[in-house]
Design an enzyme around this catalytic site. Sequence first.
Site, short mmCIF file in Angstrom:
data_model
loop_
_atom_site.label_atom_id
_atom_site.label_comp_id
_atom_site.label_asym_id
_atom_site.label_seq_id
_atom_site.Cartn_x
_atom_site.Cartn_y
_atom_site.Cartn_z
N ASP A 160 0.80 -1.61 -0.33
CA ASP A 160 0.26 -0.27 -0.41
C ASP A 160 0.66 1.27 0.01
OD1 ASP A 160 -3.26 -0.80 -0.05
OD2 ASP A 160 -2.64 -1.72 2.33
N GLU A 163 0.16 10.21 1.03
CA GLU A 163 -0.32 10.36 2.11
C GLU A 163 -0.95 10.16 3.52
OE1 GLU A 163 -4.47 13.64 0.93
OE2 GLU A 163 -4.90 11.53 1.53
N ASP A 164 -0.86 8.81 3.68
CA ASP A 164 -1.47 8.06 5.00
C ASP A 164 -0.16 8.16 6.50
OD1 ASP A 164 -4.20 7.47 4.03
OD2 ASP A 164 -3.76 5.81 3.61
N ARG A 168 0.51 -1.27 7.67
CA ARG A 168 1.14 -0.17 6.90
C ARG A 168 2.60 0.46 7.70
NH1 ARG A 168 -2.95 2.98 3.05
NH2 ARG A 168 -0.67 3.95 3.09
N ARG A 209 -9.46 3.89 11.09
CA ARG A 209 -8.01 3.58 11.42
C ARG A 209 -7.44 5.09 11.76
NH1 ARG A 209 -6.05 1.82 5.63
NH2 ARG A 209 -7.22 0.44 5.92
N HIS A 260 -11.55 6.59 4.62
CA HIS A 260 -10.99 7.89 5.24
C HIS A 260 -12.15 9.07 5.41
CE1 HIS A 260 -7.18 5.91 4.32
NE2 HIS A 260 -6.87 6.32 5.72
N CYS A 308 -4.74 10.30 -1.59
CA CYS A 308 -3.63 9.22 -1.25
C CYS A 308 -2.24 9.57 -2.12
CB CYS A 308 -4.00 7.38 -1.21
SG CYS A 308 -6.20 8.40 -2.05
C1 CIR Z 1 -5.19 1.33 2.27
O1 CIR Z 1 -6.56 0.58 3.23
O2 CIR Z 1 -5.15 1.08 3.85
C2 CIR Z 1 -4.79 1.04 0.93
N1 CIR Z 1 -5.30 -0.14 -0.36
C3 CIR Z 1 -5.66 2.92 0.44
C4 CIR Z 1 -5.45 3.82 1.46
C5 CIR Z 1 -5.87 5.03 0.77
N2 CIR Z 1 -5.70 6.17 1.54
C6 CIR Z 1 -6.51 7.39 1.26
O3 CIR Z 1 -7.63 7.29 0.67
N3 CIR Z 1 -5.47 8.43 1.95
#
Ligand code: CIR
Length: 256
Positions: A60, A65-66, A85, A131, A164, A251
């Site tokens: 991932d 961005e996360d 992650r 999350r 999110h 993201c």
């Molecule tokens: C996840 O589930 O963490 C990733 N597959 C997708 C994250 C998407 N991030 C975001 O919207 N900021």
Amino acid sequence: MFRSAIVRPPSANFAEGLTRESLGPPDVALALAQHARYCDALERCGLNLIRLPADARHPDACFVEDTAVLLPRCSVITRPGADRRRGEIDAIRESLAQQGHALQAIVEPGTVDGGDICEAGEHVFIGISARTDAGGAAQLARRLQAAGHTTSEVDIRDTPGILHLKSGLSWLGDGRLLLIAALADHPAFAAWERVRIESDEAYAANAVRVNDHLLVAAGYPRTAARLRELGHALIELDMSEFRKMDGGLSCLSLRY
Ligand code: CIR
């Protein structure tokens, strides 16, 4: 004004990432092509890109961005809510430190995903989600407030269809927000101009204002027409393969 962005392409095992969608596995070659067009669009908006290599240990990792919340007076490394992650933050911390950011961090046991944090000028909306937990949100709010921001929390745990907060909300600049119907009447947004998205175009709620342009997902014609009517200069990008992995436009970059 943003000047730079960190980006990271999807790895060959991108399909092994987390997703709640049932849209089938992503086509990695197509995802790479879509990512390249996304990067071109950011450069067209005037950004200098810091391109980190793909990371197959973290399927991932393209969703950079996360891993951080970057505001001009406050840079915070997150502690992502999904265990698998967490290791993504190392390369981001190193890169941001190299770029001269003075970094703060969310500490255990709090969790924050950057996708839950929506900057709207001096105000910051903080989503509480599967999350981002209350402890992480409180840590972040303290740091943002110390830097002079105001904050409000938006609990999306009962809002169907969004991973999110920013899956359903985007700041378009000034006092204007773009949001899905399920969030539009939330009291946190009452004082804001709200552009509501119809339910069959909900994915279009994740848009990114980058300087004079607005990046939007391609394939949502009514939302695009409305945004053009409001005077936004759109760049439409095909996001099909990232959508399969629960990701949106915001993201894929850390802008600052
Ligand atoms: C996840 O589930 O963490 C990733 N597959 C997708 C994250 C998407 N991030 C975001 O919207 N900021």
